[in-house]
Enzyme design. Structure first.
Site, PDB file in Angstrom:
ATOM      1  N   ASP A 130       0.834  -1.205   0.000  1.00  0.00           N
ATOM      2  CA  ASP A 130       0.000   0.000   0.000  1.00  0.00           C
ATOM      3  C   ASP A 130       0.873   1.262   0.000  1.00  0.00           C
ATOM      4  O   ASP A 130       1.258   1.779   1.042  1.00  0.00           O
ATOM      5  CB  ASP A 130      -0.912  -0.061   1.238  1.00  0.00           C
ATOM      6  CG  ASP A 130      -1.918   1.075   1.291  1.00  0.00           C
ATOM      7  OD1 ASP A 130      -1.780   2.041   0.523  1.00  0.00           O
ATOM      8  OD2 ASP A 130      -2.830   0.990   2.128  1.00  0.00           O
ATOM      9  N   SER A 133      -0.543   4.427   1.796  1.00  0.00           N
ATOM     10  CA  SER A 133      -0.349   4.475   3.245  1.00  0.00           C
ATOM     11  C   SER A 133       1.108   4.731   3.613  1.00  0.00           C
ATOM     12  O   SER A 133       1.395   5.537   4.495  1.00  0.00           O
ATOM     13  CB  SER A 133      -0.799   3.158   3.894  1.00  0.00           C
ATOM     14  OG  SER A 133      -2.194   3.023   3.782  1.00  0.00           O
ATOM     15  N   TYR A 230     -13.169   4.775   2.236  1.00  0.00           N
ATOM     16  CA  TYR A 230     -12.795   6.138   1.886  1.00  0.00           C
ATOM     17  C   TYR A 230     -13.924   7.111   2.207  1.00  0.00           C
ATOM     18  O   TYR A 230     -15.069   6.720   2.408  1.00  0.00           O
ATOM     19  CB  TYR A 230     -12.485   6.237   0.392  1.00  0.00           C
ATOM     20  CG  TYR A 230     -11.167   5.637   0.000  1.00  0.00           C
ATOM     21  CD1 TYR A 230      -9.973   6.227   0.378  1.00  0.00           C
ATOM     22  CD2 TYR A 230     -11.121   4.476  -0.753  1.00  0.00           C
ATOM     23  CE1 TYR A 230      -8.767   5.675   0.010  1.00  0.00           C
ATOM     24  CE2 TYR A 230      -9.913   3.912  -1.133  1.00  0.00           C
ATOM     25  CZ  TYR A 230      -8.736   4.524  -0.754  1.00  0.00           C
ATOM     26  OH  TYR A 230      -7.543   3.988  -1.131  1.00  0.00           O
TER      27      TYR A 230
END
Ligand code: NAD
Length: 378
Positions: A130, A133, A230
């Site tokens: 990710d 992140s 989200y």
């Protein structure tokens, strides 16, 4: 299997897509790795360190990319650089694909199989891949460091022989990965921290870090999270109510850090000129969303501007301001993904085109744009 690590075509990008650590791992996967000379320089990695890890170093992009099955970069290379790739080569990078029809067509026309790391699904298996992140976490940390550096006062409360100085009040807007790290960092520096977000799940996370949660908690707020975790774009009515609450809060803050994003949409405008003008001179506003249209009305991309004595920080590519750490995490994210494209026993490339990670990230392949979300409009 040959892997190329290229220098960034955008000279403002200091990060690099591989490190000596990941080069060694690619070699154990059975790959030959070729790094373009100077690729790691601004992330603190010399060509000699790449060589010591087992990579070949090529003088230019053409030599490095020649015959490469997989090309690794941080940002999407310029269209002109794609002619250096062999047809069918896999390109793995942060592609910034939204609204980039021309660039996507160039990738397709070059016959490249382009993978956008930022489209990686946020499922458990892909956490290690990710990039949003890993980079946002560093941006959140750096935003506080940048704010502290611009702020002409101390962050923690200090009780000294010459008297007491109060702790700085820091307000973080958007409590996703970047915002939560900003909260944690500001707390470590001794600030009194509050935060807001439109996702209800953020409240508990903010409070668990010892910050106060500030938001209009109505029915719309309770429904404001997509299945993917989200933020949704909020109604005009909600935004007006939230803006009024936030306006009175901001007037009492020393530092405001904004991190609010909505995938594929312009960043929501959260801090108006009036709000900035309500802050006392010497205050600092950091807009981490400046690249995506900005959360702060007066923020300017790539600049620190002063308005009525309030500094508004609009640094671009904030993870790149910690290029060494950002590269090391990004390179690990990339390795974890590339590993899934390889048959480890045969030590050959073996892309599983029906794997959900591949389907979610593959933008172009075989001369066409294959990602359903980026089909050219008629
Ligand atoms: P992001 O970068 O897309 O947005 C930053 C934050 O801004 C989000 O928290 C969002 O809710 C907030 N925001 C958007 N509009 C706003 C507004 N008008 N006012 C205030 N805040 C607003 O988000 P992110 O950091 O990528 O994280 C999104 C979510 O995904 C979080 O819940 C995060 O914990 C979660 N996540 C899950 C995984 C995983 O499961 N693998 C990995 C990373 C993040």
């Amino acid at each position: 299997m040959r892997i190329a690590v290229l220098s960034e075509t955008d000279r403002a990008e200091a990060r690099v897509a591989a490190t000596p650590e990941t080069v060694k791992k690619y070699i154990s996967l059975g790959a030959d790795v070729c790094v373009q000379a100077g690729a790691g320089e601004r992330a603190g990695i010399s060509d000699a360190e790449f060589e010591a890890a087992g990579a070949a170093v090529a003088p230019g992009a053409a030599e490095a990319a020649k015959d490469a099955d997989i090309v690794l970069t941080v940002r999407r290379p310029e269209a002109a650089a794609l002619s250096l790739f062999k047809p069918g080569a896999i390109l793995v990078a942060i592609m910034d694909p939204y609204g980039q029809d021309v660039a996507l067509k160039a990738l397709a026309d070059a016959g490249v199989a382009a993978f956008a790391m930022e489209l990686m699904p946020r499922i458990t298996r892909a956490q290690v891949m990710d990039v949003l992140s890993s980079q946002a976490n560093l941006a959140g940390y750096r935003a506080v460091i940048d704010a502290a550096a611009e702020y002409g006062r101390a962050m923690p409360m200090m009780m000294t022989a010459a008297g007491t100085v109060p702790a700085a009040r820091v307000f973080v807007m958007g409590a996703g990965v970047a915002g939560l790290q900003a909260i944690a960092t500001a707390r470590r520096l001794g600030a009194v921290v509050s935060a807001t977000d439109v996702r209800p799940a953020a409240k508990e996370q903010v409070e668990s870090l010892g910050a106060k949660f500030v938001a209009v908690e109505d029915e719309e707020f309770r429904q404001a999270e997509t299945a993917g975790g989200y933020a949704k774009e909020m109604s005009a009515e909600y935004r007006a109510k939230q803006a009024a609450l936030v306006a009175s809060h901001i007037a009492k803050q020393d530092i405001v850090i904004t991190t609010a994003l909505i995938p594929g949409r312009p960043a929501p405008r959260l801090v108006t000129r009036e709000m900035v003008e309500s802050m006392r001179p010497g205050s600092v506003v950091v807009d981490l969303a400046v690249e995506r249209g900005g959360n702060v009305e007066l923020a300017e991309p790539g600049r620190v501007v002063t308005h009525n004595g309030v500094k508004i920080v609009g640094h671009l590519n904030v993870p790149g301001r910690l290029a060494a750490t950002a590269s090391s995490l990004y390179a690990r994210n990339l390795y974890a993904f590339v590993e899934t494209l390889v048959d480890k026993a045969a030590k050959t490339l073996a892309v599983k085109w029906d794997d959900e990670l591949v389907k979610a990230t593959c933008l172009t392949r075989g001369g066409a744009i294959v990602h359903p979300a980026f089909q050219p409009t008629a």
